[in-house]
Design an enzyme around this catalytic site. Structure first.
Site, PDB file in Angstrom:
ATOM      1  N   LYS A 160       0.816  -1.342   0.053  1.00 32.76           N
ATOM      2  CA  LYS A 160      -0.049   0.076   0.329  1.00 32.76           C
ATOM      3  C   LYS A 160       0.867   1.288   0.098  1.00 32.76           C
ATOM      4  O   LYS A 160       1.620   1.643   1.012  1.00 32.76           O
ATOM      5  CB  LYS A 160      -1.045   0.027   1.359  1.00 32.76           C
ATOM      6  N   GLU A 236      11.025   1.368   9.659  1.00 32.39           N
ATOM      7  CA  GLU A 236      11.713   2.421   9.171  1.00 32.39           C
ATOM      8  C   GLU A 236      10.929   3.660   9.259  1.00 32.39           C
ATOM      9  O   GLU A 236      10.065   4.143   8.680  1.00 32.39           O
ATOM     10  CB  GLU A 236      12.176   2.495   7.471  1.00 32.39           C
ATOM     11  N   CYS A 270      13.971  11.351   5.702  1.00 33.05           N
ATOM     12  CA  CYS A 270      14.058  10.746   7.221  1.00 33.05           C
ATOM     13  C   CYS A 270      15.833  10.969   7.737  1.00 33.05           C
ATOM     14  O   CYS A 270      15.745  11.289   8.887  1.00 33.05           O
ATOM     15  CB  CYS A 270      13.814   9.398   7.265  1.00 33.05           C
ATOM     16  N   GLU A 371      10.958  16.548  14.485  1.00 37.86           N
ATOM     17  CA  GLU A 371      11.108  16.365  12.950  1.00 37.86           C
ATOM     18  C   GLU A 371      10.772  17.503  12.262  1.00 37.86           C
ATOM     19  O   GLU A 371       9.459  17.706  12.446  1.00 37.86           O
ATOM     20  CB  GLU A 371      10.937  15.035  12.394  1.00 37.86           C
TER      21      GLU A 371
HETATM   22  P1  NAP Z   1       2.952   8.460   7.699  1.00 41.28           P
HETATM   23  O1  NAP Z   1       1.917   9.337   7.714  1.00 41.28           O
HETATM   24  O2  NAP Z   1       3.323   7.449   8.756  1.00 41.28           O
HETATM   25  O3  NAP Z   1       2.391   7.511   6.369  1.00 41.28           O
HETATM   26  C1  NAP Z   1       3.377   6.495   5.866  1.00 41.28           C
HETATM   27  C2  NAP Z   1       2.362   5.601   5.410  1.00 41.28           C
HETATM   28  O4  NAP Z   1       1.539   4.774   6.298  1.00 41.28           O
HETATM   29  C3  NAP Z   1       1.475   6.035   4.168  1.00 41.28           C
HETATM   30  O5  NAP Z   1       1.267   5.169   3.393  1.00 41.28           O
HETATM   31  C4  NAP Z   1       0.116   6.186   4.951  1.00 41.28           C
HETATM   32  O6  NAP Z   1      -1.157   6.160   4.169  1.00 41.28           O
HETATM   33  C5  NAP Z   1       0.252   4.879   6.055  1.00 41.28           C
HETATM   34  N1  NAP Z   1      -0.553   5.156   7.103  1.00 41.28           N
HETATM   35  C6  NAP Z   1      -0.913   6.065   7.654  1.00 41.28           C
HETATM   36  N2  NAP Z   1      -1.864   5.825   8.845  1.00 41.28           N
HETATM   37  C7  NAP Z   1      -1.988   4.638   8.835  1.00 41.28           C
HETATM   38  C8  NAP Z   1      -2.738   3.675   9.929  1.00 41.28           C
HETATM   39  N3  NAP Z   1      -3.117   3.939  10.907  1.00 41.28           N
HETATM   40  N4  NAP Z   1      -2.600   2.463   9.461  1.00 41.28           N
HETATM   41  C9  NAP Z   1      -1.956   2.045   8.418  1.00 41.28           C
HETATM   42  N5  NAP Z   1      -1.274   2.837   7.634  1.00 41.28           N
HETATM   43  C10 NAP Z   1      -1.332   4.130   7.986  1.00 41.28           C
HETATM   44  O7  NAP Z   1       4.253   9.157   7.293  1.00 41.28           O
HETATM   45  P2  NAP Z   1       4.369  10.139   5.921  1.00 41.28           P
HETATM   46  O8  NAP Z   1       4.184  11.590   6.435  1.00 41.28           O
HETATM   47  O9  NAP Z   1       3.984   9.375   4.840  1.00 41.28           O
HETATM   48  O10 NAP Z   1       6.165   9.941   5.814  1.00 41.28           O
HETATM   49  C11 NAP Z   1       6.893  10.744   6.507  1.00 41.28           C
HETATM   50  C12 NAP Z   1       7.584  10.001   7.593  1.00 41.28           C
HETATM   51  O11 NAP Z   1       8.114   8.818   7.186  1.00 41.28           O
HETATM   52  C13 NAP Z   1       8.722  10.881   8.333  1.00 41.28           C
HETATM   53  O12 NAP Z   1       8.454  10.551   9.668  1.00 41.28           O
HETATM   54  C14 NAP Z   1       9.867  10.409   7.834  1.00 41.28           C
HETATM   55  O13 NAP Z   1      11.191  10.421   8.556  1.00 41.28           O
HETATM   56  C15 NAP Z   1       9.662   8.748   7.601  1.00 41.28           C
HETATM   57  N6  NAP Z   1      10.402   8.038   6.815  1.00 41.28           N
HETATM   58  C16 NAP Z   1      11.245   7.054   7.325  1.00 41.28           C
HETATM   59  C17 NAP Z   1      12.205   6.735   6.245  1.00 41.28           C
HETATM   60  C18 NAP Z   1      12.986   5.491   6.787  1.00 41.28           C
HETATM   61  O14 NAP Z   1      13.673   4.785   5.969  1.00 41.28           O
HETATM   62  N7  NAP Z   1      13.533   5.644   8.093  1.00 41.28           N
HETATM   63  C19 NAP Z   1      12.026   7.069   4.921  1.00 41.28           C
HETATM   64  C20 NAP Z   1      11.189   7.825   4.366  1.00 41.28           C
HETATM   65  C21 NAP Z   1      10.336   8.489   5.415  1.00 41.28           C
HETATM   66  P3  NAP Z   1      -1.770   7.635   3.570  1.00 41.28           P
HETATM   67  O15 NAP Z   1      -0.922   8.086   2.851  1.00 41.28           O
HETATM   68  O16 NAP Z   1      -2.952   7.408   3.199  1.00 41.28           O
HETATM   69  O17 NAP Z   1      -1.850   8.357   5.029  1.00 41.28           O
END
Ligand code: NAP
Length: 468
Positions: A160, A236, A270, A371
């Protein structure tokens, strides 16, 4: 009952325009995807590693052939400049190539047994069906970093992608289909509602593992739910990277590195530096060189020639950056450059914030702990190695850290002392498909990429044989 024709819109964050409509999956489609992955697991895990490797190599080749088109799709849905999108497509494809090679190197071992009539054999087998959830900031590579090792290991997958960036995912899955990955082995669900997917991935008994890249907050929720059903988990998550510049380093070179890594993807990474600790003796020169470089960055639509910084992904992201900057300035930070929304020249249609440098940042400010995920470089002066190491480690996150020094002993002490999963020593890009990527603390569990990345999709099985 959900309407099968339901769709949701994908927007270009630089223009606010709709780029495409994509299917909006609900529980029925999620169930079908899991059923397909479950049904095909037996055959796929029984396919030779040679065949799996061949398919992954072909996927790499087709991604390379379509590099330009894939980059354009990514820029349109995510906003990063075309050049950065091309780099990401390359990085994403590299995972197919690397894991094509690793598929044939899933070796086992034999262990000397304590009894003369006993033999121990250790084998590695695929964990089963994998549910993967990915973020919008790296729309291709966050998918291939999971799908390539999963398929190489013999797992089947359901992915997804983020709601904002499903188009790159759709293109990657077309490629897997075209090169001949059997139907049902790699399944994509695009949806505007992530909740049922998270619930299914963490509770459905047909899923053995969940792998997630995204925020720490969502990771915590999914990790807790997966724990209840004892599914294997890889996470991650977020980061808050220190970037430490010692007095023996060249401040000009370090400032150049800082400007390149901080404004990559408009700070939406990230591993983006969130605290730039610069020794007090060189902080002025560092700040002035960084500000000069930052002022030359051109914000705009990533499809346009000459643009070096794209938009933020949405309005709440701009508001968060604005809030952090106002908080820092209100608490005494010095706004060196930037610090405002960009509205002129049509930028008001998208989500733009001026590349910003803040000097004199300190502990009590939100930006020091939270962040940012935006184009702000916060500079914190420091006086000695012990205190800067302590300050750098004083975070709940532990993903990436950067150090600039020409002193070998300082470099070794910092490499050993920093509690982060990835340390760049005079290096702003310590990542590659061949290298393990991941964090400590609230930055996650497990590693992606490298040999470690495929181990996340393998079970270890011990055979004890008694012979006569
Ligand atoms: P996010 O809000 O956590 O969303 C990530 C994914 O999770 C999206 O596909 C989102 O779907 C889904 N999601 C959200 N709530 C969910 C739930 N309750 N159940 C299941 N899936 C759910 O994060 P983001 O804003 O997209 O990404 C930014 C974050 O990712 C930052 O904190 C960044 O540091 C981190 N990141 C980490 C890495 C690493 O390798 N460590 C790499 C890249 C990014 P929707 O889009 O439909 O909301």
């Amino acid at each position: 009952m959900r309407d099968p024709e339901r769709s949701f819109s994908v927007f270009n964050p630089a223009t606010g325009q709709t780029v495409a409509e994509v299917p909006d999956a609900g529980p029925a489609e999620i169930d079908r995807a899991i059923a397909a992955a479950h049904r095909t697991f037996g055959d796929w895990s029984g396919t030779t590693a040679y065949r799996r490797a061949e398919l992954l190599r072909d996927a790499y080749a087709l991604m390379m052939e379509r590099k330009e088109a894939l980059a354009k799709v990514m820029t349109e849905e995510q906003g990063k400049p075309l050049k950065a999108a091309r780099n990401e497509v390359q990085y994403a494809a590299d995972f197919f190539l690397w894991y094509a090679e690793e598929a044939r190197r899933i070796y086992g071992s034999t262990i000397p047994a304590p009894r003369a009539d006993q033999r121990f054999i250790v084998a590695h087998q695929p964990v089963g069906v994998v549910g993967a959830i990915t973020p919008w900031n790296y729309p291709s590579s966050m998918i291939t970093r999971k799908v390539a090792p999963a398929l190489a290991a013999g797992c089947t997958v359901v992915v997804k992608p983020a709601e904002q960036t499903p188009l790159s995912a759709i293109e990657i899955f077309k490629i897997l289909d075209e090169v001949g990955v059997p139907n049902g082995v790699a399944n994509l669900i695009t949806t505007s509602d992530p909740i049922p997917v998270g619930e299914a991935f963490t509770t459905d008994p047909r899923i053995q593992k969940i792998t997630f890249t995204g925020s720490t907050e969502v990771g915590r929720v999914l990790g807790a739910a997966a724990g209840r059903s004892l599914k294997r988990v890889s996470m991650e998550l977020g980061g808050h990277a220190p970037f430490v510049v010692f007095p023996d380093a060249d401040p000009v070179h370090a400032a150049k590195g800082a400007s390149l890594v901080k404004f990559l993807n408009t700070g939406q990474a990230c591993i983006s530096p969130n605290r730039m600790y610069v020794h007090r003796s060189i902080v002025e020169e560092f700040t002035s060189v960084l500000a000069d470089r930052v002022e030359k960055l051109v914000a705009g639509n990533g499809l346009m020639e000459g643009v070096s910084v794209g938009p933020l992904v949405d309005e709440p992201s701009v508001a968060k950056v604005e809030r952090q900057v106002a908080d820092a300035v209100g608490k005494g930070a010095d706004l060196v450059t930037g610090g405002r929304r960009l509205l002129e020249g049509g930028l008001d249609r998208g989500f733009f914030f001026a590349p910003t440098v803040l000097a004199g940042v300190g502990e009590g400010m939100e930006i020091y702990r939270e962040e940012t995920f935006g184009p702000v470089a916060p500079i914190v002066p420091f006086d000695d190695e012990d205190s800067v190491l302590k300050a750098a480690n004083d975070t709940r996150y532990g993903l990436a850290a950067y150090v600039y020094t020409n002193d070998l002993s300082t470099a070794v002490r910092m490499f050993e002392g920093l509690r982060f999963g990835i340390i760049g020593i005079n290096d702003i890009n310590p990542t590659a498909a061949a290298a393990p990527f991941g964090g400590m603390g609230d930055s996650g569990l497990g590693r992606e990429g490298g040999q470690e990345g495929i181990a996340e999709y393998l079970e270890t099985k011990l055979g004890g044989f008694s012979i006569r």
